[in-house]
Design a protein around this motif. Structure first.
Motif, PDB file in Angstrom:
ATOM      1  N   GLU A 120     -74.718 -29.536 -40.700  1.00 11.87           N
ATOM      2  CA  GLU A 120     -74.306 -30.051 -41.735  1.00 11.87           C
ATOM      3  C   GLU A 120     -74.659 -31.653 -41.790  1.00 11.87           C
ATOM      4  N   LYS A 121     -75.010 -32.316 -42.919  1.00  6.19           N
ATOM      5  CA  LYS A 121     -75.152 -33.388 -43.251  1.00  6.19           C
ATOM      6  C   LYS A 121     -73.927 -34.303 -43.255  1.00  6.19           C
ATOM      7  N   SER A 122     -73.994 -35.637 -42.701  1.00  2.19           N
ATOM      8  CA  SER A 122     -72.897 -36.429 -42.787  1.00  2.19           C
ATOM      9  C   SER A 122     -72.317 -36.455 -44.259  1.00  2.19           C
ATOM     10  N   GLY A 123     -70.691 -36.111 -44.258  1.00  7.82           N
ATOM     11  CA  GLY A 123     -70.182 -36.162 -45.320  1.00  7.82           C
ATOM     12  C   GLY A 123     -68.540 -36.317 -45.135  1.00  7.82           C
ATOM     13  N   ARG A 124     -67.949 -35.660 -46.035  1.00  7.17           N
ATOM     14  CA  ARG A 124     -66.220 -35.658 -45.843  1.00  7.17           C
ATOM     15  C   ARG A 124     -65.946 -35.132 -44.426  1.00  7.17           C
ATOM     16  N   LYS A 125     -66.559 -33.982 -44.191  1.00  8.26           N
ATOM     17  CA  LYS A 125     -66.265 -33.413 -42.835  1.00  8.26           C
ATOM     18  C   LYS A 125     -66.172 -34.360 -41.625  1.00  8.26           C
ATOM     19  N   SER A 126     -67.077 -35.559 -41.630  1.00  9.50           N
ATOM     20  CA  SER A 126     -67.353 -36.250 -40.525  1.00  9.50           C
ATOM     21  C   SER A 126     -66.117 -36.716 -39.809  1.00  9.50           C
TER      22      SER A 126
ATOM     23  N   ARG B 162     -60.139 -38.979 -39.037  1.00  9.84           N
ATOM     24  CA  ARG B 162     -60.754 -39.098 -40.414  1.00  9.84           C
ATOM     25  C   ARG B 162     -60.656 -40.644 -40.895  1.00  9.84           C
TER      26      ARG B 162
ATOM     27  N   THR C   3     -70.252 -34.953 -37.143  1.00  5.13           N
ATOM     28  CA  THR C   3     -70.193 -34.111 -38.373  1.00  5.13           C
ATOM     29  C   THR C   3     -70.475 -32.626 -37.680  1.00  5.13           C
TER      30      THR C   3
END
Length: 233
Positions: free
Chosen positions: A100-106, A64, A96
C-alpha cells in the motif's frame, strides 16, 4: 538489545546468561549502555526532552502520528518534523502496510533495537538502577522480555525467508517482504499478517511468526532452529 552495533556486541559476554548480560551492560550506572541513547542524542539534537518524549511514546506502543501528538502535547506538524529527524538518524522508521502507498495507515516504529530496548526498560527502572538494585530492576524487566522479542523475531523470520530464497529453497520469488495490517473484507475485522511477499498476481507468500519462551523440544541446541523452521515456514 544491541541493534547489531559492533562496540555494543563486544560488551556482551557469551559465557554469561541473558540476565547477567543485561545487569552488567544496562543495569549499572557505570556500564557503557546505561546512558548511551541519551548521550548519542545529545550529540545530534538540541531539544533532547522533546526527542525523548517522541521516542518514549513510540516505545510505549503509540505508533500513529495523531496519537503521538496527543500524548506529547504537540501539533501533528511539529511531531512530523521531529520524526523526520529521528528517521534520518536511523532511530525511527515509518512503516506502511505491505503493498500500500503511504497514508493514514502508516505507523512509526523504533528501528534501532538498542534504542527500543533502552526506552522500553531503562527509564522505568532508573530509581532502582541508581540505587544499585539491579536485581529488583531485572525482576521488573524479565516478564516483558518475551513480548519485547516478538517484533524482533518477525525480523529474524524475514531474514530467514530471504536466505532461503537466495539459496533457491523458496517456492515464491518475492522482490520484497513486509507486514500488512488493516480491515479484512471477508472477516470484517482488523487483521495482521506478519510476513507477506508477492511474486505476481497468482503467487504470494504469507507467514505468521510466534515467539515463545517455552522449549518446543528437549534438545536445547536445536530450539532456535525449530523456532525458525516452524515460525518462518
Amino acid at each position: 538489545m544491541t541493534g547489531g552495533t559492533a562496540p555494543y556486541l563486544l560488551e556482551m559476554d557469551s559465557r554469561l546468561t541473558l540476565e547477567e548480560n543485561v545487569k552488567e551492560d544496562f543495569l549499572k550506572p557505570a556500564s557503557l549502555l546505561y546512558e548511551e541513547p541519551e548521550n548519542l542524542l545529545k550529540q545530534e539534537v538540541r531539544e533532547l526532552s522533546m526527542y525523548n518524549a517522541m521516542i518514549s511514546a513510540v516505545s510505549g506502543g503509540t505508533t500513529r502520528l495523531s496519537e503521538i501528538a496527543s500524548q506529547t502535547g504537540e501539533t501533528t506538524s511539529t511531531c512530523s518534523t521531529y520524526m523526520k529527524s529521528l528517521m534520518k538518524l536511523g532511530i525511527i522508521k515509518r512503516e506502511t502496510p505491505y503493498g500500500e502507498k503511504s497514508g493514514r495507515k502508516s505507523i512509526y516504529r523504533i528501528d534501532d533495537n538498542m534504542f527500543r530496548f533502552w526506552y522500553r526498560f531503562i527509564p522505568a527502572n532508573t530509581s532502582f538502577i541508581e540505587r544499585g538494585a539491579d536485581e529488583l530492576a531485572w525482576k521488573r524487566i524479565a516478564p516483558s522480555i518475551p513480548e519485547y522479542m516478538g517484533a524482533i523475531f518477525e525480523q529474524i523470520c524475514q531474514e530467514y525467508r530471504w536466505g532461503k530464497m537466495l539459496e533457491g529453497e523458496s517456492p515464491i520469488l518475492f522482490q520484497s517482504l513486509g507486514r500488512w495490517w488493516g480491515n479484512a473484507p471477508v472477516r470484517k475485522k482488523q487483521t495482521e499478517i506478519d510476513i507477506m511477499g508477492i511474486e505476481d498476481k497468482a503467487h504470494a507468500l504469507f507467514g505468521e511468526c510466534k515467539w515463545t519462551k517455552e522449549a518446543l523440544i528437549n534438545s536445547q541446541n536445536r530450539i532456535s532452529h525449530v523456532f525458525l523452521s516452524n515460525a518462518a515456514s
